[in-house]
Design a protein around this motif. Structure first.
Motif, mmCIF file in Angstrom:
data_model
loop_
_atom_site.group_PDB
_atom_site.id
_atom_site.type_symbol
_atom_site.label_atom_id
_atom_site.label_comp_id
_atom_site.label_asym_id
_atom_site.label_seq_id
_atom_site.Cartn_x
_atom_site.Cartn_y
_atom_site.Cartn_z
ATOM 1 N N UNK A 98 40.169 36.221 35.381
ATOM 2 C CA UNK A 98 41.478 36.586 34.840
ATOM 3 C C UNK A 98 41.734 35.823 33.547
ATOM 4 N N UNK A 99 41.440 34.531 33.562
ATOM 5 C CA UNK A 99 41.596 33.710 32.361
ATOM 6 C C UNK A 99 40.775 34.261 31.207
ATOM 7 N N UNK A 100 39.517 34.637 31.494
ATOM 8 C CA UNK A 100 38.630 35.133 30.446
ATOM 9 C C UNK A 100 39.097 36.476 29.892
ATOM 10 N N UNK A 101 39.654 37.323 30.761
ATOM 11 C CA UNK A 101 40.182 38.600 30.291
ATOM 12 C C UNK A 101 41.241 38.380 29.205
ATOM 13 N N UNK A 102 42.159 37.469 29.492
ATOM 14 C CA UNK A 102 43.231 37.188 28.538
ATOM 15 C C UNK A 102 42.675 36.510 27.293
ATOM 16 N N UNK A 139 40.193 40.429 20.444
ATOM 17 C CA UNK A 139 40.667 41.799 20.560
ATOM 18 C C UNK A 139 41.331 42.296 19.285
ATOM 19 N N UNK A 140 41.756 43.560 19.292
ATOM 20 C CA UNK A 140 42.350 44.162 18.087
ATOM 21 C C UNK A 140 43.659 43.521 17.652
ATOM 22 N N UNK A 141 44.309 42.730 18.536
ATOM 23 C CA UNK A 141 45.561 42.071 18.160
ATOM 24 C C UNK A 141 45.407 40.551 18.084
ATOM 25 N N UNK A 181 47.509 38.055 15.948
ATOM 26 C CA UNK A 181 48.885 37.691 16.308
ATOM 27 C C UNK A 181 48.961 36.392 17.103
ATOM 28 N N UNK A 182 47.811 35.874 17.561
ATOM 29 C CA UNK A 182 47.819 34.729 18.467
ATOM 30 C C UNK A 182 46.741 33.716 18.079
ATOM 31 N N UNK A 183 46.921 32.517 18.592
ATOM 32 C CA UNK A 183 45.873 31.511 18.581
ATOM 33 C C UNK A 183 45.692 31.081 20.032
ATOM 34 N N UNK A 184 44.465 30.863 20.438
ATOM 35 C CA UNK A 184 44.191 30.487 21.823
ATOM 36 C C UNK A 184 43.409 29.188 21.834
ATOM 37 N N UNK A 192 50.665 30.080 20.027
ATOM 38 C CA UNK A 192 49.394 29.562 20.505
ATOM 39 C C UNK A 192 49.429 29.522 22.034
ATOM 40 N N UNK A 193 48.453 30.151 22.662
ATOM 41 C CA UNK A 193 48.345 30.151 24.111
ATOM 42 C C UNK A 193 47.386 29.022 24.504
#
Length: 309
Positions: free
Chosen positions: A78-82, A89-91, A94-97, A156-157
Protein backbone atom coordinates in the motif's frame (compact mmCIF):
# COMPACT_ATOMS: atom_id res chain seq x y z
CA UNK A 1 21.93 -38.39 7.13
CA UNK A 2 23.38 -36.14 4.40
CA UNK A 3 22.48 -38.76 1.77
CA UNK A 4 18.94 -38.86 3.12
CA UNK A 5 18.51 -35.11 2.70
CA UNK A 6 20.18 -35.17 -0.70
CA UNK A 7 17.64 -37.77 -1.78
CA UNK A 8 14.86 -35.49 -0.52
CA UNK A 9 16.29 -32.59 -2.54
CA UNK A 10 16.50 -34.69 -5.69
CA UNK A 11 12.99 -36.12 -5.32
CA UNK A 12 11.46 -32.74 -4.58
CA UNK A 13 13.24 -31.09 -7.50
CA UNK A 14 12.14 -33.84 -9.89
CA UNK A 15 8.51 -33.71 -8.73
CA UNK A 16 8.41 -29.91 -8.83
CA UNK A 17 10.01 -29.75 -12.29
CA UNK A 18 7.59 -32.33 -13.71
CA UNK A 19 4.57 -30.53 -12.27
CA UNK A 20 5.78 -27.15 -13.46
CA UNK A 21 6.30 -28.53 -16.97
CA UNK A 22 2.79 -29.99 -16.94
CA UNK A 23 1.39 -26.57 -16.01
CA UNK A 24 3.54 -24.66 -18.49
CA UNK A 25 5.43 -22.87 -15.71
CA UNK A 26 8.98 -21.65 -16.31
CA UNK A 27 11.50 -23.58 -14.16
CA UNK A 28 12.88 -20.38 -12.61
CA UNK A 29 9.41 -18.99 -11.84
CA UNK A 30 7.89 -21.31 -9.27
CA UNK A 31 4.85 -19.35 -8.04
CA UNK A 32 4.22 -18.06 -4.52
CA UNK A 33 7.82 -18.45 -3.35
CA UNK A 34 8.93 -14.80 -3.31
CA UNK A 35 8.32 -12.78 -0.13
CA UNK A 36 8.12 -9.55 -2.13
CA UNK A 37 6.21 -9.34 -5.38
CA UNK A 38 8.55 -10.07 -8.31
CA UNK A 39 6.32 -8.05 -10.61
CA UNK A 40 3.65 -5.40 -10.10
CA UNK A 41 1.23 -7.44 -12.22
CA UNK A 42 0.88 -9.92 -9.34
CA UNK A 43 -0.66 -7.36 -7.00
CA UNK A 44 -4.36 -7.93 -6.33
CA UNK A 45 -6.43 -4.77 -6.66
CA UNK A 46 -7.83 -4.20 -3.18
CA UNK A 47 -8.17 -1.33 -0.69
CA UNK A 48 -9.58 1.06 -3.31
CA UNK A 49 -11.80 2.72 -0.72
CA UNK A 50 -8.83 3.42 1.53
CA UNK A 51 -6.77 4.66 -1.41
CA UNK A 52 -9.57 7.10 -2.23
CA UNK A 53 -9.69 8.29 1.37
CA UNK A 54 -5.92 8.79 1.54
CA UNK A 55 -6.03 10.64 -1.79
CA UNK A 56 -8.67 12.98 -0.38
CA UNK A 57 -6.69 13.77 2.76
CA UNK A 58 -3.51 14.40 0.78
CA UNK A 59 -5.21 16.60 -1.80
CA UNK A 60 -6.97 18.65 0.86
CA UNK A 61 -4.07 18.55 3.33
CA UNK A 62 -6.66 17.65 5.92
CA UNK A 63 -4.24 16.05 8.37
CA UNK A 64 -2.01 13.10 8.98
CA UNK A 65 -2.61 9.40 8.31
CA UNK A 66 -1.67 6.14 10.02
CA UNK A 67 -2.06 2.63 8.63
CA UNK A 68 -1.94 0.28 11.61
CA UNK A 69 -2.25 -3.42 10.90
CA UNK A 70 -0.53 -6.72 11.59
CA UNK A 71 2.59 -7.92 9.79
CA UNK A 72 1.89 -9.33 6.35
CA UNK A 73 -1.32 -7.34 5.90
CA UNK A 74 0.02 -5.50 2.85
CA UNK A 75 1.22 -2.24 4.40
CA UNK A 76 4.42 -2.15 2.35
CA UNK A 77 2.52 -2.71 -0.90
CA UNK A 78 0.00 0.00 0.00
CA UNK A 79 2.84 2.36 0.89
CA UNK A 80 4.58 1.64 -2.42
CA UNK A 81 1.40 2.24 -4.41
CA UNK A 82 1.12 5.74 -2.99
CA UNK A 83 4.85 6.42 -3.21
CA UNK A 84 5.12 5.36 -6.86
CA UNK A 85 2.10 7.45 -7.86
CA UNK A 86 3.30 10.57 -6.06
CA UNK A 87 6.96 10.31 -7.08
CA UNK A 88 6.70 9.03 -10.67
CA UNK A 89 3.05 9.30 -11.66
CA UNK A 90 1.47 11.87 -13.99
CA UNK A 91 0.78 14.23 -11.04
CA UNK A 92 4.15 13.87 -9.35
CA UNK A 93 4.98 17.54 -9.94
CA UNK A 94 2.31 18.44 -7.36
CA UNK A 95 4.02 16.60 -4.49
CA UNK A 96 7.31 15.74 -2.86
CA UNK A 97 7.69 12.39 -1.13
CA UNK A 98 10.22 11.49 1.56
CA UNK A 99 10.73 8.01 2.94
CA UNK A 100 12.04 7.47 6.45
CA UNK A 101 12.93 3.83 7.09
CA UNK A 102 14.98 1.85 9.60
CA UNK A 103 13.80 3.84 12.60
CA UNK A 104 14.83 1.38 15.32
CA UNK A 105 17.58 3.63 16.70
CA UNK A 106 16.53 6.99 15.26
CA UNK A 107 16.86 10.29 17.13
CA UNK A 108 15.07 13.59 16.60
CA UNK A 109 18.11 15.08 14.87
CA UNK A 110 18.60 12.01 12.70
CA UNK A 111 14.97 12.21 11.59
CA UNK A 112 15.51 15.83 10.51
CA UNK A 113 18.70 15.01 8.62
CA UNK A 114 17.12 12.04 6.86
CA UNK A 115 14.21 14.21 5.81
CA UNK A 116 16.59 16.84 4.48
CA UNK A 117 18.62 14.18 2.67
CA UNK A 118 15.45 12.97 0.95
CA UNK A 119 14.46 16.49 -0.08
CA UNK A 120 17.94 17.41 -1.28
CA UNK A 121 17.33 15.37 -4.45
CA UNK A 122 14.75 17.92 -5.66
CA UNK A 123 16.28 20.67 -7.77
CA UNK A 124 13.69 23.27 -6.79
CA UNK A 125 14.61 23.07 -3.08
CA UNK A 126 17.68 24.69 -1.56
CA UNK A 127 19.05 22.19 0.98
CA UNK A 128 22.59 22.64 2.37
CA UNK A 129 25.24 19.98 1.80
CA UNK A 130 26.02 19.66 5.51
CA UNK A 131 24.09 20.18 8.73
CA UNK A 132 24.98 21.68 12.11
CA UNK A 133 25.39 19.46 15.16
CA UNK A 134 22.70 21.08 17.30
CA UNK A 135 19.22 19.58 16.83
CA UNK A 136 17.48 22.96 17.05
CA UNK A 137 19.70 24.36 14.31
CA UNK A 138 18.91 21.41 12.03
CA UNK A 139 15.23 22.03 12.68
CA UNK A 140 15.69 25.61 11.52
CA UNK A 141 16.87 24.24 8.17
CA UNK A 142 13.75 22.06 8.01
CA UNK A 143 11.66 25.17 8.70
CA UNK A 144 13.41 26.99 5.85
CA UNK A 145 12.72 24.12 3.46
CA UNK A 146 9.10 24.09 4.63
CA UNK A 147 8.84 27.78 3.71
CA UNK A 148 10.22 26.98 0.25
CA UNK A 149 7.61 24.26 -0.22
CA UNK A 150 4.85 26.53 1.02
CA UNK A 151 5.92 29.29 -1.38
CA UNK A 152 5.53 26.81 -4.24
CA UNK A 153 2.24 25.48 -2.82
CA UNK A 154 3.67 21.96 -2.75
CA UNK A 155 2.93 19.38 -0.07
CA UNK A 156 5.56 16.90 1.07
CA UNK A 157 4.33 13.44 2.07
CA UNK A 158 6.57 11.86 4.73
CA UNK A 159 6.26 8.08 4.79
CA UNK A 160 7.54 6.43 7.96
CA UNK A 161 7.56 2.65 7.89
CA UNK A 162 7.70 0.00 10.64
CA UNK A 163 7.06 2.33 13.55
CA UNK A 164 6.93 -0.68 15.87
CA UNK A 165 10.71 -1.04 15.54
CA UNK A 166 11.21 2.29 17.32
CA UNK A 167 8.31 1.65 19.72
CA UNK A 168 10.32 -1.08 21.47
CA UNK A 169 12.39 1.62 23.17
CA UNK A 170 10.42 4.40 24.88
CA UNK A 171 13.21 6.97 24.65
CA UNK A 172 13.75 6.32 20.94
CA UNK A 173 10.04 6.42 20.18
CA UNK A 174 9.58 9.66 22.11
CA UNK A 175 12.33 11.26 20.02
CA UNK A 176 10.78 10.03 16.79
CA UNK A 177 7.30 11.22 17.79
CA UNK A 178 8.68 14.61 18.85
CA UNK A 179 10.23 15.02 15.41
CA UNK A 180 7.05 13.91 13.65
CA UNK A 181 4.88 16.34 15.56
CA UNK A 182 7.40 19.11 15.03
CA UNK A 183 7.42 18.84 11.24
CA UNK A 184 3.71 18.01 11.12
CA UNK A 185 2.95 21.38 12.67
CA UNK A 186 4.83 23.40 10.03
CA UNK A 187 2.77 25.55 7.69
CA UNK A 188 0.80 28.77 8.08
CA UNK A 189 -2.75 27.87 7.05
CA UNK A 190 -2.36 24.17 6.20
CA UNK A 191 0.30 21.51 6.78
CA UNK A 192 3.35 21.58 4.55
CA UNK A 193 4.27 18.07 5.58
CA UNK A 194 1.65 15.30 5.61
CA UNK A 195 2.69 12.41 7.84
CA UNK A 196 1.91 8.98 6.41
CA UNK A 197 2.70 6.46 9.14
CA UNK A 198 2.82 2.65 9.00
CA UNK A 199 3.11 0.15 11.83
CA UNK A 200 1.54 -2.59 13.89
CA UNK A 201 -0.99 -2.22 16.69
CA UNK A 202 1.83 -1.88 19.20
CA UNK A 203 3.02 1.28 17.48
CA UNK A 204 -0.51 2.72 17.31
CA UNK A 205 -1.05 2.17 21.02
CA UNK A 206 2.29 3.72 21.92
CA UNK A 207 1.52 6.85 19.91
CA UNK A 208 -1.64 7.29 21.99
CA UNK A 209 0.30 6.78 25.23
CA UNK A 210 3.34 8.94 24.53
CA UNK A 211 2.15 11.68 22.18
CA UNK A 212 -1.58 12.26 22.52
CA UNK A 213 -1.35 15.59 20.69
CA UNK A 214 0.11 13.92 17.62
CA UNK A 215 -2.46 11.14 17.87
CA UNK A 216 -5.30 13.67 17.87
CA UNK A 217 -3.99 15.21 14.65
CA UNK A 218 -4.30 11.98 12.69
CA UNK A 219 -7.29 12.67 10.48
CA UNK A 220 -7.20 9.04 9.30
CA UNK A 221 -6.12 7.10 12.35
CA UNK A 222 -5.29 3.40 12.66
CA UNK A 223 -6.70 2.47 9.28
CA UNK A 224 -6.56 -1.25 8.45
CA UNK A 225 -6.26 -3.06 5.14
CA UNK A 226 -8.73 -5.44 3.51
CA UNK A 227 -8.45 -9.20 4.02
CA UNK A 228 -8.45 -11.73 1.20
CA UNK A 229 -11.61 -13.77 0.76
CA UNK A 230 -12.36 -16.24 -2.06
CA UNK A 231 -12.38 -13.71 -4.92
CA UNK A 232 -9.12 -12.07 -3.89
CA UNK A 233 -7.41 -15.42 -3.30
CA UNK A 234 -8.54 -16.72 -6.69
CA UNK A 235 -7.22 -13.55 -8.32
CA UNK A 236 -3.91 -13.86 -6.47
CA UNK A 237 -3.50 -17.43 -7.74
CA UNK A 238 -4.33 -16.46 -11.31
CA UNK A 239 -1.91 -13.52 -11.25
CA UNK A 240 0.94 -15.66 -9.90
CA UNK A 241 0.29 -18.38 -12.48
CA UNK A 242 0.25 -15.85 -15.33
CA UNK A 243 3.58 -14.47 -14.13
CA UNK A 244 5.04 -18.00 -13.79
CA UNK A 245 4.09 -18.72 -17.41
CA UNK A 246 5.33 -15.32 -18.62
CA UNK A 247 1.83 -14.52 -19.84
CA UNK A 248 -0.32 -11.43 -19.49
CA UNK A 249 -2.92 -11.47 -16.72
CA UNK A 250 -6.44 -10.34 -17.47
CA UNK A 251 -9.67 -10.59 -15.54
CA UNK A 252 -10.56 -13.92 -17.13
CA UNK A 253 -7.23 -15.64 -16.51
CA UNK A 254 -7.91 -19.12 -15.01
CA UNK A 255 -6.78 -20.23 -11.57
CA UNK A 256 -6.33 -23.84 -12.74
CA UNK A 257 -5.07 -26.21 -11.42
CA UNK A 258 -6.51 -24.77 -8.18
CA UNK A 259 -10.13 -25.87 -7.90
CA UNK A 260 -12.82 -23.98 -6.02
CA UNK A 261 -12.68 -26.51 -3.18
CA UNK A 262 -8.94 -25.98 -2.77
CA UNK A 263 -9.37 -22.20 -2.75
CA UNK A 264 -12.12 -22.52 -0.14
CA UNK A 265 -9.73 -24.52 2.04
CA UNK A 266 -6.93 -21.98 1.59
CA UNK A 267 -9.29 -19.17 2.62
CA UNK A 268 -10.53 -21.18 5.60
CA UNK A 269 -7.02 -21.80 6.96
CA UNK A 270 -5.56 -18.40 6.07
CA UNK A 271 -5.81 -15.32 8.28
CA UNK A 272 -6.71 -13.30 5.18
CA UNK A 273 -3.51 -11.29 4.99
CA UNK A 274 -1.76 -11.26 1.61
CA UNK A 275 1.39 -12.82 3.08
CA UNK A 276 -0.36 -15.70 4.81
CA UNK A 277 -2.63 -16.31 1.83
CA UNK A 278 0.39 -16.47 -0.49
CA UNK A 279 2.07 -18.95 1.85
CA UNK A 280 -1.01 -21.16 1.90
CA UNK A 281 -1.13 -21.04 -1.92
CA UNK A 282 2.52 -22.07 -2.02
CA UNK A 283 1.88 -25.08 0.23
CA UNK A 284 -1.03 -26.06 -2.01
CA UNK A 285 1.28 -25.92 -5.04
CA UNK A 286 3.77 -28.09 -3.20
CA UNK A 287 1.01 -30.58 -2.41
CA UNK A 288 -0.04 -30.54 -6.05
CA UNK A 289 3.48 -31.47 -7.15
CA UNK A 290 3.58 -34.39 -4.72
CA UNK A 291 0.16 -35.55 -5.87
CA UNK A 292 1.19 -35.38 -9.53
CA UNK A 293 4.29 -37.47 -8.80
CA UNK A 294 2.28 -40.08 -6.89
CA UNK A 295 -1.01 -40.21 -8.82
CA UNK A 296 -0.45 -38.34 -12.10
CA UNK A 297 -3.34 -36.04 -11.09
CA UNK A 298 -2.96 -32.35 -12.00
CA UNK A 299 -5.88 -30.69 -10.19
CA UNK A 300 -5.34 -29.30 -6.71
CA UNK A 301 -8.46 -30.12 -4.67
CA UNK A 302 -9.28 -29.99 -1.00
CA UNK A 303 -8.44 -33.72 -0.88
CA UNK A 304 -4.99 -32.86 -2.25
CA UNK A 305 -4.33 -30.61 0.70
CA UNK A 306 -5.67 -33.17 3.19
CA UNK A 307 -3.47 -35.93 1.75
CA UNK A 308 -0.20 -34.21 0.87
CA UNK A 309 0.19 -31.47 3.46
Amino acid sequence: MSDQFTDALDQTEEAQAAYAKQLGIKPDRIPFTAETLPNASIAVRVNQGLLNEVASHILNRAGHISIIDERGAGKSHFRDLVYDALSDGPRSDEFRVARIREVESITTRRFYTRLLDELSSFDDLDVPDSYPHATDEVREIVEDVAEQLEAQDIACIIQVDQLEDAARNTRTFEQLLAALQSVGDLGESEPVFILFLFGTERAGNRIDELRETLSSRLVAKDRTLERFEFAETEELIARWLAWAREEEYDGGYPSDPYTASAIDTIVEYSDGTPRNTRQKCYHAFRAGAQQFAAEDVVEIRDETLDTYL
